[in-house]
Design an enzyme around this catalytic site. Structure first.
Site, PDB file in Angstrom:
ATOM      1  N   SER A 757       0.845  -1.187   0.000  1.00 49.41           N
ATOM      2  CA  SER A 757       0.000   0.000   0.000  1.00 49.41           C
ATOM      3  C   SER A 757       0.887   1.246   0.000  1.00 49.41           C
ATOM      4  CB  SER A 757      -0.961  -0.032   1.184  1.00 49.41           C
ATOM      5  OG  SER A 757      -1.947   0.942   1.067  1.00 49.41           O
ATOM      6  N   ASP A 834      -8.955  -4.080  -6.784  1.00 48.73           N
ATOM      7  CA  ASP A 834      -8.645  -3.215  -5.648  1.00 48.73           C
ATOM      8  C   ASP A 834      -9.496  -1.948  -5.731  1.00 48.73           C
ATOM      9  OD1 ASP A 834      -7.482  -1.590  -3.690  1.00 48.73           O
ATOM     10  OD2 ASP A 834      -5.477  -2.386  -4.048  1.00 48.73           O
ATOM     11  N   HIS A 867      -7.818  -4.718  -1.889  1.00 51.85           N
ATOM     12  CA  HIS A 867      -6.533  -4.212  -1.405  1.00 51.85           C
ATOM     13  C   HIS A 867      -5.824  -5.187  -0.480  1.00 51.85           C
ATOM     14  CE1 HIS A 867      -3.682  -1.005  -1.082  1.00 51.85           C
ATOM     15  NE2 HIS A 867      -3.834  -0.861   0.212  1.00 51.85           N
TER      16      HIS A 867
END
Length: 919
Positions: A757, A834, A867
């Site tokens: 991330s 995502d 994610h």
């Protein structure tokens, strides 16, 4: 991506918001312990199984083999037979080659034994190393099993924690808690008095709310996944068939359970199959407000009918629940509905997304929309169009509205000096007394805070406080929902209502008490070169005490403190004589608390009594005995906490050393980071995660440094990154890596960095800035590659808008492909579905690499994964890929494939050599 730390995002998967959390590091380089960071983020469940066995044991899987070693024997035997007919010269050559190969194999084997995994140090030895005086830590000759990746992914190393649901009794009794589980005799759902847990007070018996975990309604078996007792404990709200929406939101079927009759009925009897997004008890226990199809409804329990509070909710209008970006970046929850304390009013958000552009997220295997395709259209992907504002694009327009329960009327209150509709972010709503409510809002770029006081009875409001945070220190306002209302009590020295908020003070975040409610000048309750965390935790209104968690001992620690409401007598409740990381949850009246010790030793939980000057322990409810046994049986890495100074800033570092660390050897080094604004990765929590596995099982050193921009090291170090994300953060990673590269026990030719991330962005940004001079390898999972692609509220908080800061966005984007090509190799992985960090980021990066003829990278996509990358076994595959890729990197495999050329077989090379040796 909400991570400002201490909350969400605390696994390798760090959603970008994360969150907020903390702990404290020693001020020397001699401190080692067993704490680490949790693998899984708060909202993330551990992978549900151990993923089965491996095809090869660890020793086989990572054993060094010379290329072609397994294929040598048969061609060699064949050639020796041919040579036998050709005379003694060929035989001599043959045996010389055999001896050379045998000698090479023996040499490789010896190198493998001496350079491979060392004997493993047991956890108990590592714990003893906590007080080691040597900067190199301590070693042990004892043995222990290495940590396995299956254990880490399966959650076997996760400490057990219990969440206690403190409730106030019908007569405002303190010390009551809701407990779930147990047999029918105990009751599935019951309310216990904490004072009865010791077994010496039979006068306080448990009150059973639900005898059984299954409820039958009209012949249908209802299995609740969650329960919420009413304040008077006479009813229980149940949810069944719960389905996840985004990170915090979900839908389900709700039921109202009657305690006396042990029966239930649908929340809305006229629509029992309707899926509800949110349901909240009235403080008076006589009604439930709920959201369905983005509209608000009220169900009075005296009737089976419901009242529609709003009617125009739908695809673009949300009432009472947040849209995607508010859920992710502002509220960190699924509710924007608040009952007044007297149950006369309901405050709620009206969110208008009409102007917000949509972003399509495609699903190739699953159908999360729930829509069944028409015949002939089954082979097209399911597409969710998400209202997702990117930097510079229109934001949702959010207004605060009110519902008068008695008059059945919705109204709003106009306030002078309010932000314009397109420049307003409401970050907190807090009811006071007598219909008054505090509203905290910021501008779009989150650097001006305004606090409003609204009177719902007179339907008027005014601005009571304003802070220009950008002008103060160049920083921003981090959204939080921890402000506490303090009601007036003249008998206890409080003539007026007030509230406690966290404010910047002399370069650090501290507690401030504002009273009356419209007083803009604060009485500071805390001060110093340390910070409070999600504070206050609770307020004892009778004794005038404020409880909070802070970093007073060190940035990486968390201890519980209390201070008088006048700012005097600040004292710790926890043992500050040694490193510790604590969390706390107080009972309704603050007379009791659940104290959670998270590290660095084995975590435990206990109920404490806070009535006296000294706390007393009522009950130890968890000691993680099974985890203690595992620690004794496995070889955990030794952790060395230390500080480094970069450009005058003191940064926290933890180095994980392999068991039985030998300073005479040369170790590869993996840097792991997150690095988002306000986050923290170096802390004193007990954690066995992927980094622990790398050190314990693979035998590599793992280093983590919290650079500038991260939390709890002061606002000066944090705010410097604003407008230029990635620059200072990458500089600090590289500077620290250079320090490690210069150490005698580090192999400076084998250094890698990885993150997920924001950490994925930082991995690429560090490789770009470093250009192969320090780091040879990198692994980026779900990275942002251009901040114009992420959501507006998070990004503009730290970068301003693209219109105001175009150069900053250009600088933060991953653009220098030539610099990336200087690395030996890097890996990029991304979930194809995502909804948070869109696949667009990685695809645009790949296009730039293609245009620049850069080929020194690998890429992996995971279909239908968001994610966290979990869909269809993907989470296990991600970590196995990371592990295998890293081993190949440090084994030198990526050097061998940098410029591949066709190679003749060993047999052909042998024949050519023999011809050259022939007379």
């Amino acid at each position: 991506m909400r991570r400002s730390d201490g909350h969400e995002e605390t696994s390798e998967f760090l959603p970008m918001t994360h969150s907020r959390s903390v702990s404290a590091a020693s001020q020397t380089s001699t401190d080692s312990s067993l704490s680490t960071e949790s693998l899984f983020p708060r909202e993330q469940k551990p992978f549900p199984n151990a993923m089965g066995g491996m095809a090869l044991a660890d020793d086989d899987k990572y054993r060094d083999l010379e290329d072609g070693e397994a294929e040598l024997s048969e061609p060699f035997l064949s050639s020796s037979k041919k040579a036998a007919t050709g005379g003694g010269r060929a035989r001599r050559i043959f045996w010389i080659l055999v001896l050379l190969c045998l000698g090479g194999w023996l040499l490789a084997f010896v190198l493998f034994l001496t350079g491979g995994r060392a004997n493993y140090q047991t956890a108990s030895d590592a714990l003893q190393a906590h007080g080691a005086d040597s900067a190199l830590g301590s070693t042990s000759t004892s043995s222990g099993k290495p940590v396995t990746l299956q254990q880490v992914l399966g959650g076997q190393w996760n400490p057990r924690y219990h969440a206690i649901g403190w409730v106030a009794g019908p007569n405002n009794e303190d010390g009551l808690l809701v407990e779930k589980g147990g047999d029918e005799k105990q009751g599935y759902l019951r309310v216990d008095d904490i004072r009865s847990r010791k077994g010496n007070n039979t006068g306080r018996e448990s009150r059973v709310l639900m005898r059984k975990p299954i409820v039958h309604v009209d012949g249908q078996a209802i299995v609740p996944s969650n329960v919420w007792p009413s304040p008077d404990l006479k009813k229980v709200l149940l949810i069944s068939e719960q389905q996840k929406n985004w990170r915090h939101s979900f839908t389900g079927k709700y039921w109202v359970f009657d305690v006396d009759s042990q029966t239930a009925q649908p929340l809305d009897p006229s629509a029992p199959d309707g899926r509800v997004q949110l349901a909240l008890w009235s403080p008076a226990s006589d009604a439930v407000v709920f959201v369905r199809d983005n509209n608000l409804y009220l169900r009075r329990l005296s009737s089976d009918s419901v009242v529609a509070i709003t009617k125009d909710g739908g695809e673009n209008l949300f009432y009472g629940v947040p849209d995607w970006v508010y859920e992710e970046e502002v509220i960190s929850g699924n509710s924007v509905t608040w009952w007044s304390n007297d149950a006369k009013y309901i405050a709620f958000f009206r969110t208008n997304e009409t102007s917000v552009p949509e972003f399509p997220v495609q699903y190739y295997i699953s159908r999360p929309s729930g829509k069944k395709p028409l015949p002939g259209l089954e082979n097209y992907p399911d597409v969710r169009e998400i209202k997702y504002p990117k930097p510079g694009a229109p934001n949702p327009v959010v207004d605060l509205q009110f519902y008068d329960v008695e008059k059945n009327e919705v109204f709003s209150v106009q306030v002078a000096d309010d932000f314009a509709d397109d420049d307003r972010i409401i970050i907190e709503v807090l009811w006071a007394s007598e219909g008054k409510i505090l509203v905290r809002s910021t501008n779009r770029e989150s650097d001006i805070l305004k606090v409003y006081l609204i009177d719902t009875q007179s339907r008027t409001g005014k601005l009571v406080r304003s802070e220009d945070v950008a002008g103060l220190d160049g920083g921003w306002v981090e959204p939080s929902q921890s402000t506490r209302f303090v009601p007036a009590d003249p008998n206890n020295g409080r003539p007026h209502d007030g509230y406690i908020d966290t404010v910047p003070y002399n370069g650090y975040d501290h507690l401030a008490y504002f009273s009356p409610l419209d007083n803009p000048n604060a009485l500071m309750l805390t001060s110093g070169e340390w910070e409070v965390v999600d504070a206050p935790a609770a307020v004892d209104l009778q004794r005038g005490l404020v409880y909070f968690v802070g970093t007073k001992e060190a940035p990486t620690q968390r201890h519980v403190y209390r201070v008088q409401l006048d700012g005097s007598n600040l004292n710790p409740l926890t043992d500050t004589s040694k490193p510790g990381y604590y969390d706390v949850s107080f009972s309704h009246g603050t007379g009791y608390a659940l104290l959670t010790y998270k590290g660095p030793s084995i975590p435990w939980q206990a109920i404490i009594n806070t009535h006296g000057d000294e706390i007393t322990y009522e009950d130890r409810i968890e000691d993680n005995a099974q985890l203690t046994k595992m620690v004794e049986a496995y070889a955990l890495p030794t952790e060395v906490y230390q500080n480094v100074t970069v450009d005058g800033y003191t940064l926290q570092v933890v180095e994980r050393r392999p068991p039985h660390f030998n300073p005479a050897k040369k170790y590869p080094v993996l840097f792991y980071l997150y690095g988002g604004p306000g986050s923290q990765t170096v802390d004193r929590k007990f954690t066995v995660d992927f980094q622990s596995y790398v050190a314990s099982s693979l035998g590599y050193i793992v280093v983590t440094v919290d650079g500038r921009g991260t939390g709890f090291i002061g606002r000066k170090a944090r705010c410097i990154v604003r407008g230029n994300l990635g620059f200072y953060e990458a500089h600090d990673q590289i500077a620290t890596a250079k320090m490690w590269a210069a150490k005698s026990y580090v192999d400076e030719t084998r250094m890698a960095i990885w993150g997920w991330s924001f950490g994925g962005f930082m991995t690429l940004k560090t490789l770009e800035q470093d250009a192969g001079r320090t780091f040879q390898y990198g692994m980026a999972v779900a990275p942002v590659t251009d901040w114009r692609f992420y959501d507006s509220i998070y990004t503009e908080r730290y970068m301003h808008t693209p219109q105001h800061n175009p150069n900053g966005y250009d600088n933060s984007t991953i653009t220098d492909m030539a610099a990336l090509s200087e690395s030996v190799r890097f890996l990029v992985m991304h979930g194809a579905s995502d909804d948070n960090v869109h696949l667009q980021n990685t695809l645009v990066l790949i296009d730039k690499l293609d245009l620049s003829n850069v080929e020194n990278y690998d890429v992996q996509f995971y279909p239908d994964s968001d994610h966290s990358i979990y869909f269809h076994n993907a989470h296990m595959m991600v970590y196995h890929r990371l592990s295998d890729w890293l081993v190949n990197a440090f084994n030198g495999e990526w050097h061998l494939i940098a410029k591949p050329v066709p190679d003749e077989s060993m047999w052909e090379r042998m024949k050519r050599s023999l011809r050259l040796l022939s007379p």
